[in-house]
Scaffold this motif. Structure first.
Motif, PDB file in Angstrom:
ATOM      1  N   GLU A 363       0.830  -1.200   0.000  1.00  0.00           N
ATOM      2  CA  GLU A 363       0.000   0.000   0.000  1.00  0.00           C
ATOM      3  C   GLU A 363       0.866   1.251   0.000  1.00  0.00           C
ATOM      4  O   GLU A 363       1.992   1.245   0.509  1.00  0.00           O
ATOM      5  CB  GLU A 363      -0.907   0.008   1.237  1.00  0.00           C
ATOM      6  CG  GLU A 363      -0.143  -0.042   2.555  1.00  0.00           C
ATOM      7  CD  GLU A 363      -1.067  -0.130   3.764  1.00  0.00           C
ATOM      8  OE1 GLU A 363      -2.279  -0.143   3.556  1.00  0.00           O
ATOM      9  OE2 GLU A 363      -0.554  -0.172   4.899  1.00  0.00           O
ATOM     10  N   PRO A 364       0.361   2.331  -0.611  1.00  0.00           N
ATOM     11  CA  PRO A 364       1.080   3.611  -0.552  1.00  0.00           C
ATOM     12  C   PRO A 364       1.038   4.188   0.848  1.00  0.00           C
ATOM     13  O   PRO A 364       0.098   3.953   1.604  1.00  0.00           O
ATOM     14  CB  PRO A 364       0.324   4.485  -1.555  1.00  0.00           C
ATOM     15  CG  PRO A 364      -1.032   3.886  -1.640  1.00  0.00           C
ATOM     16  CD  PRO A 364      -0.866   2.418  -1.405  1.00  0.00           C
ATOM     17  N   ARG A 365       2.062   4.962   1.169  1.00  0.00           N
ATOM     18  CA  ARG A 365       2.173   5.595   2.478  1.00  0.00           C
ATOM     19  C   ARG A 365       2.288   7.101   2.287  1.00  0.00           C
ATOM     20  O   ARG A 365       2.574   7.588   1.193  1.00  0.00           O
ATOM     21  CB  ARG A 365       3.404   5.080   3.223  1.00  0.00           C
ATOM     22  CG  ARG A 365       3.501   3.558   3.296  1.00  0.00           C
ATOM     23  CD  ARG A 365       2.535   2.979   4.284  1.00  0.00           C
ATOM     24  NE  ARG A 365       2.940   3.272   5.654  1.00  0.00           N
ATOM     25  CZ  ARG A 365       2.280   2.895   6.733  1.00  0.00           C
ATOM     26  NH1 ARG A 365       1.143   2.213   6.591  1.00  0.00           N
ATOM     27  NH2 ARG A 365       2.714   3.188   7.934  1.00  0.00           N
ATOM     28  N   PRO A 366       2.057   7.881   3.354  1.00  0.00           N
ATOM     29  CA  PRO A 366       2.211   9.334   3.232  1.00  0.00           C
ATOM     30  C   PRO A 366       3.620   9.717   2.802  1.00  0.00           C
ATOM     31  O   PRO A 366       4.584   9.016   3.095  1.00  0.00           O
ATOM     32  CB  PRO A 366       1.903   9.829   4.657  1.00  0.00           C
ATOM     33  CG  PRO A 366       1.065   8.751   5.276  1.00  0.00           C
ATOM     34  CD  PRO A 366       1.566   7.463   4.681  1.00  0.00           C
ATOM     35  N   GLY A 367       3.703  10.842   2.106  1.00  0.00           N
ATOM     36  CA  GLY A 367       5.001  11.334   1.669  1.00  0.00           C
ATOM     37  C   GLY A 367       5.508  10.682   0.399  1.00  0.00           C
ATOM     38  O   GLY A 367       6.710  10.679   0.133  1.00  0.00           O
ATOM     39  N   GLY A 368       4.592  10.107  -0.414  1.00  0.00           N
ATOM     40  CA  GLY A 368       5.012   9.509  -1.669  1.00  0.00           C
ATOM     41  C   GLY A 368       5.770   8.206  -1.511  1.00  0.00           C
ATOM     42  O   GLY A 368       6.547   7.821  -2.392  1.00  0.00           O
ATOM     43  N   ARG A 369       5.564   7.510  -0.413  1.00  0.00           N
ATOM     44  CA  ARG A 369       6.262   6.256  -0.151  1.00  0.00           C
ATOM     45  C   ARG A 369       5.345   5.061  -0.412  1.00  0.00           C
ATOM     46  O   ARG A 369       4.126   5.201  -0.446  1.00  0.00           O
ATOM     47  CB  ARG A 369       6.804   6.214   1.277  1.00  0.00           C
ATOM     48  CG  ARG A 369       7.635   7.433   1.642  1.00  0.00           C
ATOM     49  CD  ARG A 369       8.328   7.254   2.974  1.00  0.00           C
ATOM     50  NE  ARG A 369       9.399   6.270   2.900  1.00  0.00           N
ATOM     51  CZ  ARG A 369      10.622   6.525   2.455  1.00  0.00           C
ATOM     52  NH1 ARG A 369      10.926   7.742   2.035  1.00  0.00           N
ATOM     53  NH2 ARG A 369      11.543   5.576   2.435  1.00  0.00           N
ATOM     54  N   PHE A 370       5.965   3.904  -0.589  1.00  0.00           N
ATOM     55  CA  PHE A 370       5.213   2.679  -0.827  1.00  0.00           C
ATOM     56  C   PHE A 370       5.806   1.568   0.032  1.00  0.00           C
ATOM     57  O   PHE A 370       7.023   1.369   0.054  1.00  0.00           O
ATOM     58  CB  PHE A 370       5.263   2.278  -2.301  1.00  0.00           C
ATOM     59  CG  PHE A 370       4.314   1.167  -2.653  1.00  0.00           C
ATOM     60  CD1 PHE A 370       2.984   1.438  -2.915  1.00  0.00           C
ATOM     61  CD2 PHE A 370       4.741  -0.150  -2.709  1.00  0.00           C
ATOM     62  CE1 PHE A 370       2.100   0.426  -3.241  1.00  0.00           C
ATOM     63  CE2 PHE A 370       3.867  -1.171  -3.037  1.00  0.00           C
ATOM     64  CZ  PHE A 370       2.536  -0.884  -3.302  1.00  0.00           C
ATOM     65  N   LEU A 371       4.934   0.854   0.742  1.00  0.00           N
ATOM     66  CA  LEU A 371       5.377  -0.181   1.676  1.00  0.00           C
ATOM     67  C   LEU A 371       4.809  -1.533   1.260  1.00  0.00           C
ATOM     68  O   LEU A 371       3.599  -1.680   1.078  1.00  0.00           O
ATOM     69  CB  LEU A 371       4.929   0.151   3.099  1.00  0.00           C
ATOM     70  CG  LEU A 371       5.203  -0.920   4.158  1.00  0.00           C
ATOM     71  CD1 LEU A 371       6.717  -1.106   4.351  1.00  0.00           C
ATOM     72  CD2 LEU A 371       4.546  -0.544   5.487  1.00  0.00           C
ATOM     73  N   LEU A 372       5.713  -2.515   1.136  1.00  0.00           N
ATOM     74  CA  LEU A 372       5.310  -3.901   0.928  1.00  0.00           C
ATOM     75  C   LEU A 372       5.750  -4.690   2.158  1.00  0.00           C
ATOM     76  O   LEU A 372       6.919  -4.607   2.567  1.00  0.00           O
ATOM     77  CB  LEU A 372       5.951  -4.469  -0.332  1.00  0.00           C
ATOM     78  CG  LEU A 372       5.577  -5.915  -0.691  1.00  0.00           C
ATOM     79  CD1 LEU A 372       5.461  -6.069  -2.204  1.00  0.00           C
ATOM     80  CD2 LEU A 372       6.604  -6.904  -0.154  1.00  0.00           C
ATOM     81  N   GLN A 373       4.827  -5.420   2.738  1.00  0.00           N
ATOM     82  CA  GLN A 373       5.120  -6.148   3.973  1.00  0.00           C
ATOM     83  C   GLN A 373       4.662  -7.591   3.851  1.00  0.00           C
ATOM     84  O   GLN A 373       3.517  -7.873   3.486  1.00  0.00           O
ATOM     85  CB  GLN A 373       4.446  -5.475   5.173  1.00  0.00           C
ATOM     86  CG  GLN A 373       4.662  -6.198   6.501  1.00  0.00           C
ATOM     87  CD  GLN A 373       4.129  -5.416   7.684  1.00  0.00           C
ATOM     88  OE1 GLN A 373       4.591  -4.314   7.960  1.00  0.00           O
ATOM     89  NE2 GLN A 373       3.157  -5.973   8.377  1.00  0.00           N
TER      90      GLN A 373
END
Length: 379
Positions: A363-373
């Motif tokens: 999912e995308p995260r604040p600040g233009g970041r993307f997290l895969l977990q």
């Protein structure tokens, strides 16, 4: 309707850099009519209303031509193609006309001459805009005084230098973007070369033996020699051996080791211009867990390279407690990404993790970041 943030997020890193440098120059030139209005209303000299109106109206077509010239000279700097002579002549003609309307005002020269010099500053000959600044300064001195000449040199010189530096930075930005793409292609080509070399080393000798043995068997069969059957059995044995070796090569290529995948991901991402940091230790993890997480690292690394504009990527492995968690976070989100669904390359990973009791979220995260977990049980 597309929002500004959505439009911006879909631009690549090189395109964002280009816009950040190019559009301030366009804004400075595009505000020429506003500058002309300020000059007209602040004029304390006895100037006819007709000339004042003509001066303001002339600034509008001049702005359009100057913007086109600025765009053309930036393109000339990046692609080595000069602006058209007609456009250049039109810009010079409007500049001369604008100064002629207010010949007694050095500020009119500062406006039209300064913006013309700015628009021409990206052109390759360095002495071109140095000469333009010098000529403008001399004319300002003749129209007003030495102070006006100094103001012209300082103001227009700084503007021209800014335009020149902006063009140079644009060129460097696009060159770095091309270098990054080439590095990524080289990394992929190197992996393909390694695989083809392994196949050649493994199968080359055996296939040659198959060709020689089969030819020998054919000649023996023509003569009715009973050894022909033995030679064909040898060919069959070599073929089975080659098949086993080929499967071993493919299995080795497909096999995944978490430590190797983490090191490979870090190397590939760095070669693509992405700063990658790996946190955590893979020791004492079960083999099935390592294999599943290694597939996650491989797929996620591919996605970062091909579907993002990341400059940094952090890979974090947390093996504490009953579960092991792998997080991969990058700063290269282009636009809002859809949830995992049909057609998404991560669906296969989710299914693979589900087979060993794991889960996968992206999912995308604040600040233009993307997290895969990815989360898996350790037992």
């Amino acid at each position: 309707m597309v929002s500004v943030s959505g439009w911006w997020s879909r631009r690549s890193r090189a395109e964002r850099f280009d816009i950040s440098l190019r559009w301030p120059l366009y804004f400075v030139i595009g505000a020429a009519p506003l500058y002309a209005l300020l000059i007209a209303f602040s004029d304390s000299r006895s100037t006819s209303g007709l000339r004042t109106a003509l001066f303001v109206l002339l600034s509008v077509p001049y702005t359009v031509v100057a913007l086109l010239l600025m765009r053309a000279t930036l393109s000339a700097y990046l692609h080595r193609q000069g602006p058209s002579k007609r456009l250049l002549a039109t810009a010079v003609g409007l500049t001369v006309l604008g100064v002629a309307v207010f010949p007694e005002h050095a500020v009119a020269l500062l406006l039209f001459g300064g913006l013309l010099t700015l628009a021409l500053s990206p052109l390759r000959p360095f002495m071109l805009y140095v000469g333009l600044v010098a000529v403008g300064a001399v004319m300002a001195g003749l129209l007003e005084d030495t102070a006006a000449a100094f103001v012209y040199v300082y103001g227009v010189g700084i503007a021209a230098l800014t335009g020149r530096l902006s063009a140079w930075m644009l060129g460097m930005g696009w060159e770095l973007d091309r270098s990054r793409a080439i590095s990524t292609q080289l990394a992929v080509a190197e992996e393909r070369l390694r695989f083809s070399r392994d196949l050649h080393d493994t199968l080359g000798r055996n296939l040659s033996l198959v060709a020689v043995q089969s030819e020998l068997a054919a000649r023996l069969a023509e003569r009715g020699d009973e050894d022909a059957a033995e030679q064909m059995l040898a060919v069959r044995r070599i073929a089975h051996e080659s098949l086993r070796e080929m499967r071993a090569v493919v299995d080795a290529y497909r096999s995944t080791d978490l430590s190797s995948e983490l090191a490979g991901a870090q190397s590939v991402l760095r070669s693509a211009g992405i700063n990658c940091r790996v946190i955590g230790d893979v020791a004492n993890l079960p083999d099935t867990t390592q294999v599943a997480l290694a597939w996650v690292v491989r797929e996620a690394t591919t996605n970062v390279i091909h579907h993002s504009d990341a400059t940094t990527c952090k890979i974090e492995l947390d093996a504490g407690g009953q579960n092991v968690v792998l997080r991969m976070e990058n700063d290269g989100v282009r636009s809002a990404r859809p949830a995992l669904g049909p057609g998404n390359g991560l669906v296969g990973l989710r299914e693979r993790l589900a087979e060993v009791g794991g889960t996968l979220t992206a999912e995308p995260r604040p600040g233009g970041r993307f997290l895969l977990q990815a989360q898996l049980p350790t037992a």
